[in-house]
Design an enzyme around this catalytic site. Structure first.
Site, PDB file in Angstrom:
ATOM      1  CD  GLU A 117     -15.611   1.208   9.434  1.00  0.00           C
ATOM      2  OE1 GLU A 117     -16.440   0.710   9.429  1.00  0.00           O
ATOM      3  OE2 GLU A 117     -16.332   2.687  10.262  1.00  0.00           O
ATOM      4  CE  LYS A 168      -8.160  -3.265   6.802  1.00  0.00           C
ATOM      5  NZ  LYS A 168      -6.896  -3.189   6.591  1.00  0.00           N
ATOM      6  N   GLY A 182      -0.495   4.469  -0.387  1.00  0.00           N
ATOM      7  CA  GLY A 182      -1.817   5.119   0.229  1.00  0.00           C
ATOM      8  C   GLY A 182      -1.501   5.885   1.278  1.00  0.00           C
ATOM      9  N   GLY A 225       0.806  -0.990   0.276  1.00  0.00           N
ATOM     10  CA  GLY A 225       0.203   0.424  -0.227  1.00  0.00           C
ATOM     11  C   GLY A 225       1.041   0.948   0.168  1.00  0.00           C
ATOM     12  CB  THR A 257      -9.981  -0.519  10.720  1.00  0.00           C
ATOM     13  OG1 THR A 257     -10.872   0.484  10.861  1.00  0.00           O
ATOM     14  CG2 THR A 257     -10.108  -1.803  10.631  1.00  0.00           C
ATOM     15  CE1 TYR A 285     -11.281  -1.290   5.375  1.00  0.00           C
ATOM     16  CE2 TYR A 285     -12.216  -0.960   7.082  1.00  0.00           C
ATOM     17  CZ  TYR A 285     -11.157  -0.805   6.355  1.00  0.00           C
ATOM     18  OH  TYR A 285      -9.992  -0.213   7.202  1.00  0.00           O
TER      19      TYR A 285
HETATM   20  P1  NAP Z   1      -5.112   4.247   1.309  1.00  0.00           P
HETATM   21  O1  NAP Z   1      -4.540   5.423   1.289  1.00  0.00           O
HETATM   22  O2  NAP Z   1      -6.473   3.701   0.466  1.00  0.00           O
HETATM   23  O3  NAP Z   1      -4.311   2.716   0.836  1.00  0.00           O
HETATM   24  C1  NAP Z   1      -4.168   1.641   0.322  1.00  0.00           C
HETATM   25  C2  NAP Z   1      -3.586   0.788  -0.499  1.00  0.00           C
HETATM   26  O4  NAP Z   1      -3.824  -0.286  -0.749  1.00  0.00           O
HETATM   27  C3  NAP Z   1      -3.659   1.534  -2.108  1.00  0.00           C
HETATM   28  O5  NAP Z   1      -2.403   2.711  -2.116  1.00  0.00           O
HETATM   29  C4  NAP Z   1      -4.056   0.944  -2.602  1.00  0.00           C
HETATM   30  O6  NAP Z   1      -3.369   1.188  -4.000  1.00  0.00           O
HETATM   31  C5  NAP Z   1      -3.028  -0.290  -2.027  1.00  0.00           C
HETATM   32  N1  NAP Z   1      -3.500  -1.963  -2.906  1.00  0.00           N
HETATM   33  C6  NAP Z   1      -5.157  -2.211  -2.376  1.00  0.00           C
HETATM   34  N2  NAP Z   1      -5.992  -3.142  -3.140  1.00  0.00           N
HETATM   35  C7  NAP Z   1      -4.478  -3.709  -3.756  1.00  0.00           C
HETATM   36  C8  NAP Z   1      -3.744  -4.991  -4.172  1.00  0.00           C
HETATM   37  N3  NAP Z   1      -4.884  -5.703  -4.609  1.00  0.00           N
HETATM   38  N4  NAP Z   1      -2.806  -4.867  -4.346  1.00  0.00           N
HETATM   39  C9  NAP Z   1      -1.907  -4.467  -3.716  1.00  0.00           C
HETATM   40  N5  NAP Z   1      -2.470  -3.104  -3.391  1.00  0.00           N
HETATM   41  C10 NAP Z   1      -3.843  -2.384  -3.031  1.00  0.00           C
HETATM   42  O7  NAP Z   1      -5.655   3.926   2.417  1.00  0.00           O
HETATM   43  P2  NAP Z   1      -4.760   4.047   4.306  1.00  0.00           P
HETATM   44  O8  NAP Z   1      -5.888   5.015   4.867  1.00  0.00           O
HETATM   45  O9  NAP Z   1      -3.457   4.569   3.767  1.00  0.00           O
HETATM   46  O10 NAP Z   1      -4.406   3.253   5.070  1.00  0.00           O
HETATM   47  C11 NAP Z   1      -3.474   2.167   5.089  1.00  0.00           C
HETATM   48  C12 NAP Z   1      -4.339   0.623   5.855  1.00  0.00           C
HETATM   49  O11 NAP Z   1      -4.701   1.094   7.074  1.00  0.00           O
HETATM   50  C13 NAP Z   1      -5.039  -0.160   5.167  1.00  0.00           C
HETATM   51  O12 NAP Z   1      -5.398  -1.222   4.928  1.00  0.00           O
HETATM   52  C14 NAP Z   1      -6.722   0.776   5.754  1.00  0.00           C
HETATM   53  O13 NAP Z   1      -7.676  -0.423   5.549  1.00  0.00           O
HETATM   54  C15 NAP Z   1      -6.042   1.298   7.053  1.00  0.00           C
HETATM   55  N6  NAP Z   1      -6.789   1.647   7.801  1.00  0.00           N
HETATM   56  C16 NAP Z   1      -7.046   3.454   7.954  1.00  0.00           C
HETATM   57  C17 NAP Z   1      -7.537   4.174   8.148  1.00  0.00           C
HETATM   58  C18 NAP Z   1      -7.327   5.275   8.206  1.00  0.00           C
HETATM   59  O14 NAP Z   1      -7.969   6.456   8.924  1.00  0.00           O
HETATM   60  N7  NAP Z   1      -6.486   6.018   7.644  1.00  0.00           N
HETATM   61  C19 NAP Z   1      -7.416   3.449   9.796  1.00  0.00           C
HETATM   62  C20 NAP Z   1      -7.538   2.174  10.310  1.00  0.00           C
HETATM   63  C21 NAP Z   1      -6.482   1.413   9.331  1.00  0.00           C
HETATM   64  P3  NAP Z   1      -4.046   2.082  -5.468  1.00  0.00           P
HETATM   65  O15 NAP Z   1      -2.813   3.388  -4.969  1.00  0.00           O
HETATM   66  O16 NAP Z   1      -3.150   1.522  -6.698  1.00  0.00           O
HETATM   67  O17 NAP Z   1      -5.114   2.286  -5.295  1.00  0.00           O
HETATM   68  N1  GDD Z   2     -17.320   9.405   3.021  1.00  0.00           N
HETATM   69  C1  GDD Z   2     -17.724   9.674   3.275  1.00  0.00           C
HETATM   70  N2  GDD Z   2     -17.639  11.269   2.234  1.00  0.00           N
HETATM   71  N3  GDD Z   2     -17.895  10.039   4.543  1.00  0.00           N
HETATM   72  C2  GDD Z   2     -19.151  10.610   4.598  1.00  0.00           C
HETATM   73  C3  GDD Z   2     -19.444  11.615   3.942  1.00  0.00           C
HETATM   74  C4  GDD Z   2     -20.044  11.282   2.589  1.00  0.00           C
HETATM   75  O1  GDD Z   2     -19.640  12.630   1.428  1.00  0.00           O
HETATM   76  N4  GDD Z   2     -20.600  11.980   4.254  1.00  0.00           N
HETATM   77  C5  GDD Z   2     -21.130  11.341   5.658  1.00  0.00           C
HETATM   78  N5  GDD Z   2     -19.806  10.954   5.804  1.00  0.00           N
HETATM   79  C6  GDD Z   2     -19.549  10.288   6.932  1.00  0.00           C
HETATM   80  C7  GDD Z   2     -19.610   8.747   6.905  1.00  0.00           C
HETATM   81  O2  GDD Z   2     -21.381   7.941   6.812  1.00  0.00           O
HETATM   82  C8  GDD Z   2     -18.741   7.983   7.951  1.00  0.00           C
HETATM   83  O3  GDD Z   2     -20.016   7.440   9.228  1.00  0.00           O
HETATM   84  C9  GDD Z   2     -18.150   9.107   8.329  1.00  0.00           C
HETATM   85  O4  GDD Z   2     -18.119   9.941   7.548  1.00  0.00           O
HETATM   86  C10 GDD Z   2     -16.241   9.225   7.754  1.00  0.00           C
HETATM   87  O5  GDD Z   2     -16.513   8.238   6.494  1.00  0.00           O
HETATM   88  P1  GDD Z   2     -14.811   7.846   6.088  1.00  0.00           P
HETATM   89  O6  GDD Z   2     -13.903   9.207   6.037  1.00  0.00           O
HETATM   90  O7  GDD Z   2     -15.245   7.352   4.907  1.00  0.00           O
HETATM   91  O8  GDD Z   2     -14.293   7.263   6.402  1.00  0.00           O
HETATM   92  P2  GDD Z   2     -14.884   5.741   7.786  1.00  0.00           P
HETATM   93  O9  GDD Z   2     -14.677   5.791   9.369  1.00  0.00           O
HETATM   94  O10 GDD Z   2     -16.053   4.963   6.961  1.00  0.00           O
HETATM   95  O11 GDD Z   2     -13.534   4.640   7.708  1.00  0.00           O
HETATM   96  C11 GDD Z   2     -12.178   5.041   7.692  1.00  0.00           C
HETATM   97  O12 GDD Z   2     -11.796   4.985   9.062  1.00  0.00           O
HETATM   98  C12 GDD Z   2     -11.313   3.482   8.849  1.00  0.00           C
HETATM   99  C13 GDD Z   2     -11.079   3.667  10.966  1.00  0.00           C
HETATM  100  O13 GDD Z   2     -12.267   3.563  11.593  1.00  0.00           O
HETATM  101  C14 GDD Z   2     -10.790   4.811   6.669  1.00  0.00           C
HETATM  102  O14 GDD Z   2      -9.881   5.116   6.553  1.00  0.00           O
HETATM  103  C15 GDD Z   2     -10.761   2.968   7.027  1.00  0.00           C
HETATM  104  O15 GDD Z   2     -10.210   2.293   5.874  1.00  0.00           O
HETATM  105  C16 GDD Z   2     -10.829   3.237   8.525  1.00  0.00           C
HETATM  106  O16 GDD Z   2     -10.592   1.505   8.771  1.00  0.00           O
END
Ligand code: NAP
Ligand code: GDD
Length: 348
Positions: A127, A153, A11, A8, A125, A149
């Site tokens: 989630e 996870k 990302g 990733g 996560t 999702y």
């Molecule tokens: P992100 O920006 O969506 O990055 C995810 C990366 O995974 C992207 O670069 C994507 O590639 C790559 N990917 C998707 N499918 C793949 C595949 N089949 N093979 C190889 N690579 C693949 O996510 P992030 O925010 O950096 O989060 C990093 C990790 O932490 C994720 O696993 C996410 O679920 C987890 N997480 C995130 C949060 C948060 O709030 N950010 C919180 C809890 C957990 P492309 O660039 O080509 O699309």
């Molecule tokens: N994306 C998005 N777009 N979310 C919206 C919107 C919109 O227009 N309007 C309201 N929301 C609300 C979603 O319904 C959710 O309750 C909240 O905003 C956060 O949405 P996201 O920012 O998409 O994040 P997430 O909480 O669903 O998921 C992210 O955090 C997780 C950790 O708790 C992602 O980064 C996941 O990969 C990660 O695991």
């Protein structure tokens, strides 16, 4: 020099983690799935593109994963790759499960067979907590995921724990609450809001269209969270940790905070089941739209990071207000830069 693989790499977290590990003296490999438009804008923005060794590894491809791990025998693998957008997981549940669940098992199997001493980090996560059973949520809180999702996870989390227990592997799961930054993808709500509000400020957009404004999240700052991942991997025992800020804010508060940054204050009204927000001149600046709602929602998240604080010495410094300030400042700067460049091209 320790050899580390980050999946990733393109990302948000991949970029910040790569920067940190390069600074710590690691040889950093970044696993990327092949794409016809390989943009490494995040690595370029952090000025590390030339320092990261990119290799192709798609988590969907068994032999690809196995060969990369057998060939390189990394000291550490951080698995950050995922289909990470919760909303999309309702439309693509099978793809999501294949990447997020089986993808992890493919890596674990390859480590077990070819590289038993590789330390493994899994991106778990908040989630997982979904329809929360306890407030605040910590490592021992039971899971109740609310989306394909979250369920994907859940498998990944438990299979990582299982391989640790069954095969004595150094596997850790970081149960991270939402963490954001200027490098966040636009599909996530914080980036979408700061981008739209900045455009409204510059006269490029009239109003923000949004989904559920009542959902609450514990939002932290991504660079601090990747540091937490690093601490977990370098802790002497493999254990799982929650990283969070301990604060919870609604999407509505997020919107209000972003608008207040541009000195716009909103008045909310409810009409035919939709919320709208007006500025002081009566212009509609926010409108809710059902297309952004999810079939099942995670209503409320707030994390307890005391284990990470006590055991790893990890603590978040950037909380909600500061986070929005950082993101708004950077977004406005970027949009103004873009506008200047466009004007130069038009005039030139
Ligand atoms: P992100 O920006 O969506 O990055 C995810 C990366 O995974 C992207 O670069 C994507 O590639 C790559 N990917 C998707 N499918 C793949 C595949 N089949 N093979 C190889 N690579 C693949 O996510 P992030 O925010 O950096 O989060 C990093 C990790 O932490 C994720 O696993 C996410 O679920 C987890 N997480 C995130 C949060 C948060 O709030 N950010 C919180 C809890 C957990 P492309 O660039 O080509 O699309
Ligand atoms: N994306 C998005 N777009 N979310 C919206 C919107 C919109 O227009 N309007 C309201 N929301 C609300 C979603 O319904 C959710 O309750 C909240 O905003 C956060 O949405 P996201 O920012 O998409 O994040 P997430 O909480 O669903 O998921 C992210 O955090 C997780 C950790 O708790 C992602 O980064 C996941 O990969 C990660 O695991």
């Amino acid at each position: 020099m320790k050899k580390v693989l980050i999946t990733g790499i393109r990302g948000q977290d991949g970029a910040y983690l790569a920067k940190l590990l390069l600074e710590e003296g690691y040889e950093v490999y970044g696993a990327d799935r092949r794409s016809s438009d390989a943009s490494y804008w995040r690595l370029e923005k952090l000025k590390i593109k030339d320092k990261v060794k990119i290799i192709y590894m798609d988590l969907l491809e068994d032999s690809n994963v196995a060969e990369v791990i057998r060939e390189h025998r990394f000291d550490q693998i951080y698995n950050l790759a995922a289909q990470s957008f919760v909303h999309a997981s309702f439309k693509q549940p099978i793809l999501t499960s294949n990447v997020n669940s089986l993808g992890v098992l493919r890596i674990l199997e390859a480590i077990r067979m070819f590289s038993k001493d590789t330390k493994f980090y899994q991106a778990s996560t908040s989630e997982l907590f979904g329809k929360v059973i306890e407030i605040p949520q910590k490592e021992t809180t039971p899971f109740y995921p609310r989306s394909p999702y979250g369920v994907s996870k859940l498998f990944a989390h438990w299979i990582t724990v299982n391989y640790r227990e069954a095969y004595d592997m150094f596997n850790v799961c970081g149960i991270l609450f939402n963490h954001e930054s200027p490098l966040r993808s636009i599909e996530f709500v914080t980036k979408k809001v700061v981008n739209s509000v900045s455009k409204i400020k510059l006269g490029l957009l009239e109003k923000l269209e949004i989904g559920n404004i009542e959902a609450k999240r514990d939002w932290g700052y991504a660079p601090e969270y990747v540091y937490g991942m690093y601490l977990m991997m370098n802790h002497n025992v493999p254990e799982d940790f929650v990283l969070a800020t301990g604060e919870s804010h609604s999407v509505k508060e997020l919107i209000e905070k972003a608008f207040s940054f541009i000195d716009m204050y909103l008045r909310w009204e409810e009409k035919d089941g939709r919320f709208i927000a007006l500025d002081k001149n009566g212009n509609i600046r926010v409108v809710t739209d059902k297309q952004y709602y999810r079939p099942s929602e995670v209503d409320f998240l707030v994390g307890d990071y005391s284990k990470a604080k006590n055991v790893l010495g990890w603590e978040p410094k950037v909380k909600f207000d500061k986070l929005i300030e950082i993101m708004m400042t950077e977004e406005l700067k970027e949009l103004e830069k873009l506008r200047r460049n466009e004007n130069t091209i038009l005039q030139g």
